[in-house]
Design a protein around this motif. Structure first.
Motif, mmCIF file in Angstrom:
data_model
loop_
_atom_site.group_PDB
_atom_site.id
_atom_site.type_symbol
_atom_site.label_atom_id
_atom_site.label_comp_id
_atom_site.label_asym_id
_atom_site.label_seq_id
_atom_site.Cartn_x
_atom_site.Cartn_y
_atom_site.Cartn_z
ATOM 1 N N GLY A 171 0.817 -1.208 0.000
ATOM 2 C CA GLY A 171 0.000 0.000 0.000
ATOM 3 C C GLY A 171 0.852 1.260 0.000
ATOM 4 O O GLY A 171 1.983 1.269 -0.491
ATOM 5 N N PHE A 172 0.325 2.331 0.551
ATOM 6 C CA PHE A 172 1.079 3.579 0.665
ATOM 7 C C PHE A 172 2.118 3.499 1.775
ATOM 8 O O PHE A 172 3.058 4.288 1.805
ATOM 9 N N TYR A 173 1.954 2.559 2.709
ATOM 10 C CA TYR A 173 2.867 2.448 3.838
ATOM 11 C C TYR A 173 4.276 2.074 3.396
ATOM 12 O O TYR A 173 5.248 2.497 3.989
ATOM 13 N N ASN A 174 4.389 1.285 2.359
ATOM 14 C CA ASN A 174 5.697 0.906 1.831
ATOM 15 C C ASN A 174 5.708 1.202 0.329
ATOM 16 O O ASN A 174 5.925 0.313 -0.487
ATOM 17 N N ASN A 175 5.450 2.455 -0.011
ATOM 18 C CA ASN A 175 5.411 2.869 -1.409
ATOM 19 C C ASN A 175 6.789 2.670 -2.040
ATOM 20 O O ASN A 175 7.795 3.118 -1.493
ATOM 21 N N LEU A 176 6.836 1.988 -3.163
ATOM 22 C CA LEU A 176 8.106 1.642 -3.798
ATOM 23 C C LEU A 176 8.530 2.606 -4.898
ATOM 24 O O LEU A 176 9.684 2.622 -5.286
ATOM 25 N N GLU A 177 7.595 3.394 -5.424
ATOM 26 C CA GLU A 177 7.892 4.273 -6.551
ATOM 27 C C GLU A 177 8.080 5.712 -6.100
ATOM 28 O O GLU A 177 7.449 6.166 -5.158
ATOM 29 N N LYS A 178 8.939 6.421 -6.807
ATOM 30 C CA LYS A 178 9.076 7.852 -6.562
ATOM 31 C C LYS A 178 7.801 8.538 -7.008
ATOM 32 O O LYS A 178 7.185 8.155 -7.999
ATOM 33 N N ASP A 179 7.381 9.541 -6.236
ATOM 34 C CA ASP A 179 6.193 10.296 -6.601
ATOM 35 C C ASP A 179 6.342 11.740 -6.136
ATOM 36 O O ASP A 179 7.246 12.079 -5.384
ATOM 37 N N VAL A 180 5.431 12.558 -6.582
ATOM 38 C CA VAL A 180 5.482 13.977 -6.273
ATOM 39 C C VAL A 180 5.285 14.237 -4.775
ATOM 40 O O VAL A 180 5.730 15.242 -4.249
ATOM 41 N N TRP A 181 4.621 13.331 -4.062
ATOM 42 C CA TRP A 181 4.364 13.501 -2.634
ATOM 43 C C TRP A 181 5.496 12.969 -1.769
ATOM 44 O O TRP A 181 5.438 13.075 -0.551
ATOM 45 N N GLN A 182 6.493 12.349 -2.368
ATOM 46 C CA GLN A 182 7.676 11.836 -1.654
ATOM 47 C C GLN A 182 7.349 10.721 -0.651
ATOM 48 O O GLN A 182 8.054 10.546 0.335
ATOM 49 N N PHE A 183 6.288 9.955 -0.914
ATOM 50 C CA PHE A 183 5.952 8.838 -0.018
ATOM 51 C C PHE A 183 7.088 7.824 0.058
ATOM 52 O O PHE A 183 7.257 7.166 1.077
ATOM 53 N N HIS A 184 7.847 7.686 -0.991
ATOM 54 C CA HIS A 184 8.934 6.705 -1.007
ATOM 55 C C HIS A 184 10.068 7.076 -0.036
ATOM 56 O O HIS A 184 10.908 6.250 0.272
ATOM 57 N N THR A 185 10.072 8.307 0.473
ATOM 58 C CA THR A 185 11.090 8.717 1.438
ATOM 59 C C THR A 185 10.477 9.105 2.787
ATOM 60 O O THR A 185 11.165 9.673 3.634
ATOM 61 N N ALA A 186 9.199 8.824 2.989
ATOM 62 C CA ALA A 186 8.521 9.210 4.231
ATOM 63 C C ALA A 186 9.206 8.584 5.441
ATOM 64 O O ALA A 186 9.702 7.453 5.379
ATOM 65 N N THR A 187 9.221 9.294 6.541
ATOM 66 C CA THR A 187 9.860 8.790 7.763
ATOM 67 C C THR A 187 9.136 7.575 8.324
ATOM 68 O O THR A 187 9.722 6.785 9.052
ATOM 69 N N TRP A 188 7.856 7.406 8.004
ATOM 70 C CA TRP A 188 7.089 6.277 8.507
ATOM 71 C C TRP A 188 7.122 5.070 7.583
ATOM 72 O O TRP A 188 6.566 4.035 7.893
ATOM 73 N N LYS A 189 7.778 5.147 6.448
ATOM 74 C CA LYS A 189 7.816 4.052 5.465
ATOM 75 C C LYS A 189 8.502 2.820 6.063
ATOM 76 O O LYS A 189 9.556 2.914 6.658
ATOM 77 N N SER A 190 7.869 1.659 5.878
ATOM 78 C CA SER A 190 8.449 0.412 6.376
ATOM 79 C C SER A 190 7.718 -0.762 5.741
ATOM 80 O O SER A 190 6.770 -0.578 4.979
ATOM 81 N N THR A 191 8.128 -1.967 6.087
ATOM 82 C CA THR A 191 7.457 -3.152 5.574
ATOM 83 C C THR A 191 6.094 -3.295 6.250
ATOM 84 O O THR A 191 5.907 -2.839 7.379
ATOM 85 N N PRO A 192 5.131 -3.921 5.565
ATOM 86 C CA PRO A 192 3.784 -4.063 6.130
ATOM 87 C C PRO A 192 3.811 -4.705 7.518
ATOM 88 O O PRO A 192 4.668 -5.533 7.828
ATOM 89 N N ALA A 193 2.861 -4.292 8.345
ATOM 90 C CA ALA A 193 2.774 -4.773 9.720
ATOM 91 C C ALA A 193 1.307 -5.017 10.071
ATOM 92 O O ALA A 193 0.409 -4.475 9.432
ATOM 93 N N LEU A 194 1.089 -5.809 11.101
ATOM 94 C CA LEU A 194 -0.266 -6.170 11.504
ATOM 95 C C LEU A 194 -0.417 -6.046 13.012
ATOM 96 O O LEU A 194 0.440 -6.494 13.778
ATOM 97 N N ARG A 195 -1.522 -5.455 13.405
ATOM 98 C CA ARG A 195 -1.971 -5.484 14.796
ATOM 99 C C ARG A 195 -3.441 -5.860 14.737
ATOM 100 O O ARG A 195 -4.224 -5.216 14.045
ATOM 101 N N MET A 196 -3.801 -6.924 15.441
ATOM 102 C CA MET A 196 -5.180 -7.389 15.379
ATOM 103 C C MET A 196 -5.599 -7.972 16.722
ATOM 104 O O MET A 196 -4.796 -8.594 17.418
ATOM 105 N N GLN A 197 -6.880 -7.759 17.035
ATOM 106 C CA GLN A 197 -7.511 -8.408 18.174
ATOM 107 C C GLN A 197 -8.836 -8.983 17.709
ATOM 108 O O GLN A 197 -9.542 -8.343 16.918
ATOM 109 N N ILE A 198 -9.141 -10.184 18.188
ATOM 110 C CA ILE A 198 -10.465 -10.761 17.953
ATOM 111 C C ILE A 198 -11.088 -10.965 19.332
ATOM 112 O O ILE A 198 -10.551 -11.706 20.161
ATOM 113 N N HIS A 199 -12.193 -10.265 19.564
ATOM 114 C CA HIS A 199 -12.900 -10.345 20.841
ATOM 115 C C HIS A 199 -14.032 -11.356 20.689
ATOM 116 O O HIS A 199 -14.912 -11.183 19.854
#
Length: 170
Positions: free
Chosen positions: A67-95
């Motif tokens: 998704g946008f979290y680990n954007n691989l392409e250069k773009d005008v918004w600079q998502f590919h260099t964002a400080t929060w960019k990383s590999t996908p992660a999961l947090r889940m709870q099932i109640h």
């Protein structure tokens, strides 16, 4: 255990996620959760999964995408260099609430199993997905839950944004 009265899954899979329970895909959403600035806010999606759970053993599976979290392409918004960019992660709870009044919360932790050798060999928000059906795992999230060669999940801090319920249509 008593019969299940109700069950809700709260899923925050950044970049994107698809949830499976006992071999069934949960919901009809695609590209969930929506985009945010992940160091400020993280969206989680809520699913009623009561009908998909059974007494006894249940198998939960999640596919994560960049998704946008680990954007691989250069773009005008600079998502590919964002400080929060990383590999996908999961947090889940099932109640899970039982008819006898007891409750349980199932959480993602280091006891989960993971792999990166599935049929989705490449995915990118702007360049699409490459899928190799020869790499499919039969019944990977189904009743048998029989998978071999998977690794234990690694607990990470993940993005530091505040968890907020996704309040938009799929």
């Amino acid at each position: 255990r008593s019969e299940i009265r109700s069950a809700r899954a709260y899923v925050c899979g950044v970049g994107y996620h698809e949830l499976y329970l006992n071999g069934q895909r949960v919901g009809d959403h695609v590209l969930d959760p929506g985009f945010t600035r992940y160091d400020k806010r993280l969206l989680y999606v809520t699913h009623d999964v009561t009908a998909l759970l059974t007494a006894g053993r249940n198998v939960v599976g999640v596919i994560l995408g960049n998704g946008f979290y680990n954007n691989l392409e250069k773009d005008v918004w600079q998502f590919h260099t964002a400080t929060w960019k990383s590999t996908p992660a999961l947090r889940m709870q099932i109640h899970v609430a039982y008819r006898d009044g007891t409750q349980e919360v199932w959480i993602t932790d280091a006891s989960w199993q993971v792999n990166d050798r599935g049929p989705i060999v490449f995915n990118s928000i702007r360049c699409g997905e490459e899928y190799d059906a020869r790499r499919e795992f039969e019944d990977w999230a189904g009743r048998s839950g029989t998978v071999t060669g998977w690794s234990r999940a690694r607990e990470i801090d993940g993005p530091q944004g505040r968890l907020v319920a996704q309040m938009m249509p799929p």
